[in-house]
Design a protein around this motif. Structure first.
Motif, mmCIF file in Angstrom:
data_model
loop_
_atom_site.group_PDB
_atom_site.id
_atom_site.type_symbol
_atom_site.label_atom_id
_atom_site.label_comp_id
_atom_site.label_asym_id
_atom_site.label_seq_id
_atom_site.Cartn_x
_atom_site.Cartn_y
_atom_site.Cartn_z
ATOM 1 N N GLY A 1 0.335 16.466 6.346
ATOM 2 C CA GLY A 1 -0.185 15.130 6.608
ATOM 3 C C GLY A 1 -1.440 14.784 5.845
ATOM 4 O O GLY A 1 -2.064 13.745 6.116
ATOM 5 N N TYR A 2 -1.830 15.615 4.883
ATOM 6 C CA TYR A 2 -3.013 15.305 4.074
ATOM 7 C C TYR A 2 -2.601 14.439 2.879
ATOM 8 O O TYR A 2 -1.569 14.679 2.246
ATOM 9 C CB TYR A 2 -3.698 16.585 3.593
ATOM 10 N N ILE A 3 -3.438 13.444 2.572
ATOM 11 C CA ILE A 3 -3.117 12.481 1.514
ATOM 12 C C ILE A 3 -3.299 13.122 0.145
ATOM 13 O O ILE A 3 -4.347 13.726 -0.135
ATOM 14 C CB ILE A 3 -3.991 11.228 1.651
ATOM 15 N N ALA B 1 -4.159 11.797 7.061
ATOM 16 C CA ALA B 1 -3.716 10.410 7.252
ATOM 17 C C ALA B 1 -4.129 9.859 8.612
ATOM 18 O O ALA B 1 -4.406 8.665 8.746
ATOM 19 C CB ALA B 1 -2.197 10.321 7.082
ATOM 20 N N LEU B 2 -4.176 10.709 9.645
ATOM 21 C CA LEU B 2 -4.550 10.239 10.995
ATOM 22 C C LEU B 2 -5.989 9.726 11.051
ATOM 23 O O LEU B 2 -6.345 8.994 11.970
ATOM 24 C CB LEU B 2 -4.365 11.358 12.020
ATOM 25 N N HIS B 3 -6.796 10.119 10.062
ATOM 26 C CA HIS B 3 -8.183 9.651 10.020
ATOM 27 C C HIS B 3 -8.257 8.124 9.921
ATOM 28 O O HIS B 3 -9.235 7.511 10.361
ATOM 29 C CB HIS B 3 -8.903 10.293 8.832
ATOM 30 N N PHE B 4 -7.202 7.510 9.350
ATOM 31 C CA PHE B 4 -7.196 6.064 9.133
ATOM 32 C C PHE B 4 -6.364 5.317 10.176
ATOM 33 O O PHE B 4 -6.259 4.101 10.121
ATOM 34 C CB PHE B 4 -6.663 5.767 7.729
ATOM 35 N N MET C 1 0.857 -1.191 0.000
ATOM 36 C CA MET C 1 0.000 0.000 0.000
ATOM 37 C C MET C 1 0.895 1.244 0.000
ATOM 38 O O MET C 1 1.711 1.414 0.907
ATOM 39 C CB MET C 1 -0.905 -0.010 1.227
ATOM 40 N N ILE C 2 0.746 2.096 -1.029
ATOM 41 C CA ILE C 2 1.591 3.279 -1.171
ATOM 42 C C ILE C 2 0.708 4.522 -1.265
ATOM 43 O O ILE C 2 -0.328 4.519 -1.930
ATOM 44 C CB ILE C 2 2.496 3.180 -2.413
ATOM 45 N N TYR C 3 1.135 5.582 -0.605
ATOM 46 C CA TYR C 3 0.403 6.840 -0.648
ATOM 47 C C TYR C 3 1.401 7.976 -0.422
ATOM 48 O O TYR C 3 2.532 7.758 0.022
ATOM 49 C CB TYR C 3 -0.693 6.877 0.416
ATOM 50 N N SER C 4 0.992 9.186 -0.746
ATOM 51 C CA SER C 4 1.833 10.353 -0.489
ATOM 52 C C SER C 4 1.042 11.361 0.320
ATOM 53 O O SER C 4 -0.191 11.414 0.259
ATOM 54 C CB SER C 4 2.316 10.977 -1.802
#
Length: 614
Positions: free
Chosen positions: A76-78, A101-104, A68-71
């Motif tokens: 800290g927003y995806i 990101a902290l939402h997840f 799983m990759i994200y930026s």
């Protein structure tokens, strides 16, 4: 005088003439410029091609990566997610883009995750483990690596690369539970009990608090097992453990020490009355009748107690003293409780008496090898025997190995006993070979002390040379705990034994450390599945986890090219199930109980009369 027109014509000729003389230089410059432009165009085209290829490679790595990759941006927003992340978490791309990101991330991990993000944006890559929430509300455990995104030598965001390690964490918990918990009752086992007691003793040396160690034994449990069967005995043990858990306090540590003996640690004592109150509650609750299949059963318990620091400052001695107190309670008629006292050390006189008998047993030839046959599941033929030591004393009768083997190890006699059983077993196998049973092998148990002795390999070599049996027909059974005491030394000894041609087996696999990381490195040939996993395969108390463990062990052994041997097989149904699972060999009462050599010979002759062994 020339007219104006003549002068203009003359000037024009002069100008043309001047230009004609400079023409070659201008053409060269033009051609050079044209070539430069063409080369620049080619370079731009190549650069565009390279950028396009690089972009496609990046996109392929991002889009098709199973991780799983994200930026994220600097806050800290995806800003981007790959398909693997969307598929795993169940959120849509729209749900995730521009979300924080902290939402997840599970709330308990927020502070730690924020710190890792802070370090990443300061150009310090981070790897950590955290729990991630899925759209359906469930959680997965992930190993995440945060990598800073650097553009023009400045960090502009963070890449996150996440692996789902939930299965790995679950497997680690399961292996740890197998190592430190009893499979029947789910309680901590002896290893965890001793470890925790040592820790508490160390803590209480600083706090000056008292603690109590209690040994709780079910009276006449052997009669329950023998008269009603092991499955009823197991039900009683589960019932007792459940009742004890409901009786003790939250901070008390209850364990199944061995067999029908439970241990309890009361970690902090303000007064001795607390121990008495706990013992009274235990006695009362376990005296209540148990109803099984419409029948009423009752059990009583004997309890032995030692107190820290009154009875000892050492964890091992506290255990020994509680055990002495327990035996003293049993001597008083069962259903009693006893605190350890100094006078109880007289109990050791009985032990010394047994020790005296034990020291003379070899000289008087009171030890005798018994042989339990092993069945090949494929051919249904007897392919060998396991040699088991028995002590037949003229006054004490048949003494259980559980009584004298630990004592023999403690006083250093196990070496002589081990040598005796090794040579006697090889002699008996040679006798069977001479009678025509050349296919038979013999399995001999090796104690930890015996295995660690420097002369052990020479004794095995001597036994082979003296009796003349083929080395591959001798199987030596080692316990897991024996092998991992000193891994490098154990591997060297095992390699020497393999060079002799001897076969090596791991005994009682699954009841000790289950050292899977070492298993692939040890030069062993077979693995014995402990009877505790076999016991409930086919009865009313069938435990699917036991079957799953057996299948997993067999599958693992297939991958490692190891032979599997199931011990403690007692029913035809168990035998058939093990055969279906792919187990190679089996031994147990359904085939035959352990027998003296003459009875084993008769058993073989009966087998040869039939086309199969059973």
């Amino acid at each position: 005088m020339r007219t104006i027109k003549e002068r203009e014509r003359l000037e024009l000729d002069i100008e043309i003439s001047s230009k004609m003389t400079k023409k070659p230089q201008k053409i060269d410059d033009f051609l050079a410029m044209s070539h430069l432009v063409q080369e620049s165009a080619k370079e731009m085209e190549q650069l565009n091609h390279t950028l396009l290829e690089s972009e496609q490679r990046y996109k392929s790595l991002f889009e098709h990566n199973p991780d799983m990759i994200y930026s994220m941006d600097m806050n800290g927003y995806i800003t981007s997610v790959n398909p693997a992340l969307i598929e795993t978490l169940g959120f849509s791309e729209t749900d995730m883009l521009q979300a924080h990101a902290l939402h997840f991330v599970c709330k308990k991990d927020h502070k730690r995750v924020v710190e890792h993000f802070r370090l990443a944006i300061h150009d310090k890559p981070q790897t950590f483990v955290t729990s991630i929430k899925k759209k359906d509300g469930s959680e997965i455990v992930c190993s995440i690596t945060n990598i800073p995104i650097v553009v023009n030598q400045a960090v502009v965001g963070v890449y996150g690369i996440s692996k789902n390690i939930t299965w790995q964490k679950n497997a680690e918990k399961k292996i740890e539970r197998l190592a430190f918990h009893d499979s029947l009752t789910g309680l901590p086992n002896r290893s965890l009990f001793e470890k925790r007691l040592r820790e508490l003793v160390a803590e209480n040396q600083l706090t000056k608090n008292k603690l109590a160690v209690m040994f709780i034994d079910i009276d006449h449990f052997k009669i329950i097992n023998e008269s009603l069967g092991h499955h009823i005995g197991d039900v009683v043990l589960k019932h007792v453990s459940k009742q004890l858990r409901q009786t003790i306090k939250r901070d008390d540590l209850l364990c199944r020490f061995a067999g029908d003996v439970f241990t309890l640690i009361l970690p902090t004592l303000d007064k001795l009355g607390e121990v008495i109150d706990t013992a009274n509650r235990i006695t009362e609750v376990l005296n209540m009748p148990i109803y099984l299949d419409g029948q009423e059963y009752t059990v009583s318990t004997s309890i032995g107690i030692s107190i820290y620091p009154d009875d000892s400052l050492d964890a091992k001695i506290l255990i020994k003293n509680a055990d002495i107190a327990l035996h003293k309670a049993k001597e008083k008629g069962r259903g009693k409780r006893e605190f350890f006292t100094g006078e109880m050390n007289a109990f050791t006189l009985e032990r010394l008496k047994l020790e005296g008998y034990l020291r003379k047993a070899i000289q008087k030839r009171e030890f005798q090898p018994y042989f339990q046959p092993q069945l090949c599941m494929k051919t249904e033929r007897i392919i060998g025997f396991e040699a088991l030591i028995r002590w037949n004393h003229p006054e004490l009768g048949l003494v259980s190995p559980m009584q004298f083997v630990p004592l023999a190890e403690e006083i250093g006699l196990i070496d002589d006993i081990g040598r005796f059983i090794l040579f006697e077993s090889c002699k008996q196998l040679k006798h069977w070979h001479d009678e025509g049973a050349h296919h038979l092998s013999i399995s001999v148990n090796v104690s930890g002390r015996q295995f660690q002795r420097l002369s052990f390999v020479y004794e095995v070599k001597e036994a082979l040379q003296t009796t003349g049996i083929p080395a591959e027909c001798l199987h030596l059974e080692l316990t897991e705990s024996t092998m991992i005491q000193n891994v490098q030394y154990s591997m060297s000894i095992m390699q020497e034994l393999r060079e002799l041609g001897v076969r090596l087996s791991i005994d009682d696999f699954g009841t000790g450390y289950s050292s899977l990381s070492y298993l692939k490195d040890f030069p062993v040939d077979s693995l014995k599945i402990d009877q505790s996993f076999i016991r409930h395969l086919s009865d009313d108390f069938f435990n699917s986890s036991d079957a799953a463990i057996i299948k997993a062990i067999i599958m693992m052994c297939e991958g490692l090219s190891l032979t599997t041997v199931a011990e403690g097989v007692e029913t035809y149904e168990q035998l058939k199930l093990l055969q279906e699972y792919g187990c190679h060999h089996a031994q147990g009462y359904i085939i035959s109980k352990p027998m003296p050599a003459d009875e084993a010979a008769m058993f073989l002759r009966e087998c040869y009369k039939n086309s199969t062994s059973l």
